[in-house]
Design a protein around this motif. Structure first.
Motif, PDB file in Angstrom:
ATOM      1  N   LYS A 158       0.824  -1.210   0.000  1.00 31.49           N
ATOM      2  CA  LYS A 158       0.000   0.000   0.000  1.00 31.49           C
ATOM      3  C   LYS A 158       0.860   1.262   0.000  1.00 31.49           C
ATOM      4  CE  LYS A 158      -3.874  -2.129   2.492  1.00 31.49           C
ATOM      5  NZ  LYS A 158      -4.863  -1.980   1.416  1.00 31.49           N
ATOM      6  N   ASN A 159       2.019   1.166   0.620  1.00 34.60           N
ATOM      7  CA  ASN A 159       2.925   2.314   0.681  1.00 34.60           C
ATOM      8  C   ASN A 159       4.341   1.829   0.373  1.00 34.60           C
ATOM      9  OD1 ASN A 159       4.338   4.627   1.131  1.00 34.60           O
ATOM     10  ND2 ASN A 159       3.790   4.851   3.293  1.00 34.60           N
ATOM     11  N   PRO A 160       4.686   1.759  -0.910  1.00 33.49           N
ATOM     12  CA  PRO A 160       5.966   1.148  -1.319  1.00 33.49           C
ATOM     13  C   PRO A 160       7.218   1.953  -0.997  1.00 33.49           C
ATOM     14  CG  PRO A 160       4.785   2.011  -3.222  1.00 33.49           C
ATOM     15  CD  PRO A 160       3.848   2.133  -2.064  1.00 33.49           C
ATOM     16  N   THR A 161       7.081   3.055  -0.263  1.00 38.38           N
ATOM     17  CA  THR A 161       8.268   3.822   0.134  1.00 38.38           C
ATOM     18  C   THR A 161       8.459   3.829   1.653  1.00 38.38           C
ATOM     19  OG1 THR A 161       7.007   5.913   0.197  1.00 38.38           O
ATOM     20  CG2 THR A 161       8.090   5.320  -1.890  1.00 38.38           C
ATOM     21  N   ASP A 162       7.683   3.033   2.369  1.00 36.46           N
ATOM     22  CA  ASP A 162       7.748   3.018   3.838  1.00 36.46           C
ATOM     23  C   ASP A 162       8.874   2.081   4.286  1.00 36.46           C
ATOM     24  OD1 ASP A 162       7.383   2.894   6.564  1.00 36.46           O
ATOM     25  OD2 ASP A 162       5.200   2.832   6.445  1.00 36.46           O
ATOM     26  N   THR A 163      10.061   2.647   4.502  1.00 42.94           N
ATOM     27  CA  THR A 163      11.228   1.825   4.848  1.00 42.94           C
ATOM     28  C   THR A 163      11.054   1.101   6.184  1.00 42.94           C
ATOM     29  OG1 THR A 163      12.306   3.769   5.820  1.00 42.94           O
ATOM     30  CG2 THR A 163      12.826   3.255   3.526  1.00 42.94           C
ATOM     31  N   SER A 164      10.335   1.724   7.124  1.00 46.92           N
ATOM     32  CA  SER A 164      10.166   1.083   8.436  1.00 46.92           C
ATOM     33  C   SER A 164       9.366  -0.213   8.320  1.00 46.92           C
ATOM     34  CB  SER A 164       9.479   2.041   9.413  1.00 46.92           C
ATOM     35  OG  SER A 164       8.169   2.355   8.979  1.00 46.92           O
ATOM     36  N   MET A 165       8.407  -0.242   7.396  1.00 49.04           N
ATOM     37  CA  MET A 165       7.603  -1.452   7.234  1.00 49.04           C
ATOM     38  C   MET A 165       8.378  -2.540   6.483  1.00 49.04           C
ATOM     39  SD  MET A 165       4.862  -1.159   8.935  1.00 49.04           S
ATOM     40  CE  MET A 165       5.810  -0.183  10.113  1.00 49.04           C
ATOM     41  N   TYR A 166       9.239  -2.145   5.562  1.00 45.65           N
ATOM     42  CA  TYR A 166      10.116  -3.144   4.925  1.00 45.65           C
ATOM     43  C   TYR A 166      11.046  -3.756   5.976  1.00 45.65           C
ATOM     44  CZ  TYR A 166       8.797  -1.796   0.150  1.00 45.65           C
ATOM     45  OH  TYR A 166       8.115  -1.574  -1.008  1.00 45.65           O
ATOM     46  N   PHE A 186      15.309  -6.485   3.588  1.00 45.66           N
ATOM     47  CA  PHE A 186      16.458  -5.712   4.061  1.00 45.66           C
ATOM     48  C   PHE A 186      17.103  -4.948   2.907  1.00 45.66           C
ATOM     49  CE2 PHE A 186      17.113  -8.938   7.729  1.00 45.66           C
ATOM     50  CZ  PHE A 186      16.194  -8.248   8.504  1.00 45.66           C
ATOM     51  N   LYS A 187      17.201  -5.598   1.759  1.00 43.01           N
ATOM     52  CA  LYS A 187      17.781  -4.937   0.595  1.00 43.01           C
ATOM     53  C   LYS A 187      16.899  -3.796   0.110  1.00 43.01           C
ATOM     54  CE  LYS A 187      20.599  -8.690  -1.325  1.00 43.01           C
ATOM     55  NZ  LYS A 187      20.845  -9.528  -2.526  1.00 43.01           N
ATOM     56  N   LYS A 188      15.588  -3.948   0.277  1.00 42.86           N
ATOM     57  CA  LYS A 188      14.674  -2.885  -0.140  1.00 42.86           C
ATOM     58  C   LYS A 188      14.854  -1.649   0.714  1.00 42.86           C
ATOM     59  CE  LYS A 188      11.382  -1.458  -2.850  1.00 42.86           C
ATOM     60  NZ  LYS A 188      11.584  -1.367  -4.315  1.00 42.86           N
ATOM     61  N   VAL A 189      15.102  -1.827   2.006  1.00 37.80           N
ATOM     62  CA  VAL A 189      15.376  -0.688   2.887  1.00 37.80           C
ATOM     63  C   VAL A 189      16.611   0.060   2.394  1.00 37.80           C
ATOM     64  CG1 VAL A 189      15.933   0.058   5.225  1.00 37.80           C
ATOM     65  CG2 VAL A 189      14.320  -1.824   4.875  1.00 37.80           C
ATOM     66  N   VAL A 190      17.636  -0.688   2.036  1.00 36.85           N
ATOM     67  CA  VAL A 190      18.877  -0.090   1.529  1.00 36.85           C
ATOM     68  C   VAL A 190      18.614   0.638   0.216  1.00 36.85           C
ATOM     69  CG1 VAL A 190      21.212  -0.561   0.708  1.00 36.85           C
ATOM     70  CG2 VAL A 190      20.302  -1.831   2.663  1.00 36.85           C
ATOM     71  N   GLU A 191      17.855  -0.003  -0.653  1.00 38.97           N
ATOM     72  CA  GLU A 191      17.538   0.585  -1.962  1.00 38.97           C
ATOM     73  C   GLU A 191      16.823   1.924  -1.805  1.00 38.97           C
ATOM     74  OE1 GLU A 191      14.322  -0.318  -5.470  1.00 38.97           O
ATOM     75  OE2 GLU A 191      15.332  -2.051  -4.586  1.00 38.97           O
ATOM     76  N   GLY A 194      17.171   3.849   3.311  1.00 34.55           N
ATOM     77  CA  GLY A 194      16.737   3.823   4.694  1.00 34.55           C
ATOM     78  C   GLY A 194      17.929   3.823   5.642  1.00 34.55           C
ATOM     79  N   PRO A 195      17.678   3.940   6.935  1.00 36.60           N
ATOM     80  CA  PRO A 195      18.767   3.996   7.919  1.00 36.60           C
ATOM     81  C   PRO A 195      19.463   2.651   8.107  1.00 36.60           C
ATOM     82  CG  PRO A 195      16.649   3.924   9.026  1.00 36.60           C
ATOM     83  CD  PRO A 195      16.352   4.047   7.561  1.00 36.60           C
ATOM     84  N   ASP A 196      20.696   2.730   8.620  1.00 39.56           N
ATOM     85  CA  ASP A 196      21.451   1.530   8.998  1.00 39.56           C
ATOM     86  C   ASP A 196      21.715   0.595   7.813  1.00 39.56           C
ATOM     87  OD1 ASP A 196      22.832   0.476  11.101  1.00 39.56           O
ATOM     88  OD2 ASP A 196      21.217  -0.826  11.785  1.00 39.56           O
ATOM     89  N   ALA A 197      21.978   1.199   6.651  1.00 37.63           N
ATOM     90  CA  ALA A 197      22.142   0.417   5.421  1.00 37.63           C
ATOM     91  C   ALA A 197      23.276  -0.602   5.527  1.00 37.63           C
ATOM     92  CB  ALA A 197      22.382   1.349   4.240  1.00 37.63           C
ATOM     93  N   LYS A 198      24.386  -0.202   6.117  1.00 41.63           N
ATOM     94  CA  LYS A 198      25.529  -1.113   6.181  1.00 41.63           C
ATOM     95  C   LYS A 198      25.195  -2.371   6.983  1.00 41.63           C
ATOM     96  CE  LYS A 198      30.292  -1.631   7.738  1.00 41.63           C
ATOM     97  NZ  LYS A 198      31.502  -0.986   8.312  1.00 41.63           N
ATOM     98  N   ASN A 199      24.609  -2.188   8.151  1.00 36.47           N
ATOM     99  CA  ASN A 199      24.293  -3.349   8.987  1.00 36.47           C
ATOM    100  C   ASN A 199      23.237  -4.247   8.344  1.00 36.47           C
ATOM    101  OD1 ASN A 199      26.107  -2.861  11.072  1.00 36.47           O
ATOM    102  ND2 ASN A 199      24.691  -1.513  12.145  1.00 36.47           N
ATOM    103  N   LEU A 200      22.311  -3.647   7.619  1.00 30.75           N
ATOM    104  CA  LEU A 200      21.290  -4.454   6.942  1.00 30.75           C
ATOM    105  C   LEU A 200      21.909  -5.274   5.819  1.00 30.75           C
ATOM    106  CD1 LEU A 200      18.259  -2.001   6.816  1.00 30.75           C
ATOM    107  CD2 LEU A 200      18.515  -4.052   8.217  1.00 30.75           C
ATOM    108  N   LEU A 201      22.871  -4.695   5.112  1.00 25.09           N
ATOM    109  CA  LEU A 201      23.562  -5.452   4.066  1.00 25.09           C
ATOM    110  C   LEU A 201      24.389  -6.581   4.683  1.00 25.09           C
ATOM    111  CD1 LEU A 201      24.626  -2.555   1.685  1.00 25.09           C
ATOM    112  CD2 LEU A 201      23.114  -4.466   1.098  1.00 25.09           C
ATOM    113  N   LEU A 202      25.054  -6.294   5.782  1.00 31.18           N
ATOM    114  CA  LEU A 202      25.814  -7.344   6.468  1.00 31.18           C
ATOM    115  C   LEU A 202      24.891  -8.465   6.935  1.00 31.18           C
ATOM    116  CD1 LEU A 202      28.318  -5.184   8.564  1.00 31.18           C
ATOM    117  CD2 LEU A 202      28.915  -6.760   6.718  1.00 31.18           C
ATOM    118  N   GLU A 203      23.708  -8.085   7.426  1.00 24.61           N
ATOM    119  CA  GLU A 203      22.738  -9.084   7.866  1.00 24.61           C
ATOM    120  C   GLU A 203      22.262  -9.922   6.687  1.00 24.61           C
ATOM    121  OE1 GLU A 203      20.227 -11.210  10.466  1.00 24.61           O
ATOM    122  OE2 GLU A 203      21.943  -9.902  10.832  1.00 24.61           O
TER     123      GLU A 203
END
Length: 360
Positions: A158-166, A186-191, A194-203
């Motif tokens: 419904k809201n494809p830009t909501d990084t918190s929900m991704y 997690f990759k969508k947040v980075v794309e 969104g915040p904490d991109a490095k840790n999400l990529l590591l995860e």
């Protein structure tokens, strides 16, 4: 969660036959009463009042003379969305009222040529978004992670830009052992920056390597990460480890060689290059341990190979130490190498330096 907004603007009523006008007026009365109470009374009374008002809209939209009037549809959207949000006791009723509200929003927007109900519909949409999010949180807290993932995914649709929900969807997916879903979110947040991109990529990389056991996917994600974080030692180090595990040592050494040429004073690159040799030596050591002790010739050959690899690693570790004397991982590696080589003096020096660092 966004602030709950349940208010609507003043809605003028068209002139209809008395019976039809009465249904719309009664719906308005129920909504005004709910607003006036400001949710001060208990949940069941609030829901009863809203359901009463919603019943009046049922009659209004069913009648030929009022089915295309904007007011009953607008009240319907507001009241149904409020019920969807407030009813935490019945998931089924909340979902059913959400669907009614969504239909009513679409109809209101179709009929509202002057945009007089724009704010009311924006509020109804916020109620729906908050209702869905609340259901997702409740499911997560109940450890129903699969359902939580499904709900959070619904919000992102419904809201494809909501990084918190991704992010929520990714966390729920991981808990549900839906590892592919976790990586995707997690990759969508980075794309979306969104915040904490490095840790999400590591995860994401860790999931691909550990849970999905897919080194090819892991390497691809590392390449993606290095575009966003060029030459980052965490990603370079993981890439090195993957190459070593895959037996693609030359690729790792080539990559590290280019990084050293670009930045010769970065200690971590020299350390990692030493690792490419030292970890090979450990692999040979494991092979030697499995060997039949009677096979002396083969044993000695493996020992010579292991020693040669360790000797090749040593200059890179020393260089890393020269560039960064406070790196404990480098001193630990040096200590292990000196122990293997029976270089007692160097071993004691490395141990002393390491102990001093660890006391700081």
């Amino acid at each position: 969660m966004k602030k709950l907004i349940l208010s609507v603007g003043v809605m003028s009523l068209s002139i209809f036959a008395y019976a039809q006008k009465s249904e719309v007026a009664e719906a308005k009365k129920s909504w005004d009463l709910f607003q006036a109470m400001n949710q001060a009374q208990d949940l069941q009374k609030n829901l009863a009042g809203l359901n009463k008002g919603l019943t009046h809209t049922d009659a209004a939209i069913a009648h030929e003379k009022t089915k295309n009037a904007v007011e009953p549809w607008s009240y319907r959207a507001s009241m149904a969305s409020a019920i969807a949000l407030l009813d935490t006791t019945s998931e089924a009723n909340s979902i059913a009222k959400q669907k009614i509200a969504e239909e009513a929003i679409l109809k209101t927007e179709e009929l509202d040529k002057k945009g007089e109900h724009k704010d009311a519909m924006a509020n109804a949409k916020i109620n729906i978004a908050n209702a869905i999010q609340a259901r997702g949180i409740r499911a997560y807290n109940k450890k129903d992670y699969a359902t939580a993932f499904k709900i959070f995914t619904e919000i992102t649709e419904k809201n494809p830009t909501d990084t918190s929900m991704y992010l929520n969807a990714g966390v729920a997916a991981k808990q549900a052992q839906n590892y592919a879903g976790a990586v995707k979110n997690f990759k969508k947040v980075v794309e979306l920056n969104g915040p904490d991109a490095k840790n999400l990529l590591l995860e994401a990389i860790n999931i691909e390597l550990v849970n999905l056991k897919d080194t090819t996917a892991g390497l691809a994600t590392i390449e993606q990460a290095l575009k966003k974080f060029p030459d980052d030692p965490d990603f370079v180090g993981t890439q090195t480890d993957i190459y070593i595990v895959r037996g693609e040592i030359e690729k790792s050494q080539e990559s590290l060689g280019k990084l050293i040429a670009k930045d010769p004073n970065k200690a971590i690159y020299h350390f990692l290059l030493g690792e490419t040799y030292y970890k090979q030596a450990l692999s040979v050591q494991n092979e030697r341990q499995k060997l039949d002790p009677k096979k002396v010739k083969e044993y000695n050959a493996l020992t010579a190979k292991m020693t040669a690899l360790i000797d090749k690693s040593l200059p890179f570790y020393k260089k890393a130490y020269d560039l960064d004397p406070k790196a404990t991982h480098t001193l630990e590696a040096l200590k292990q190498i000196y122990a293997f080589k029976n270089d007692t003096k160097s071993y004691e020096e490395a141990k002393k330096l390491l102990d001093a660092l660890q006391k700081q």
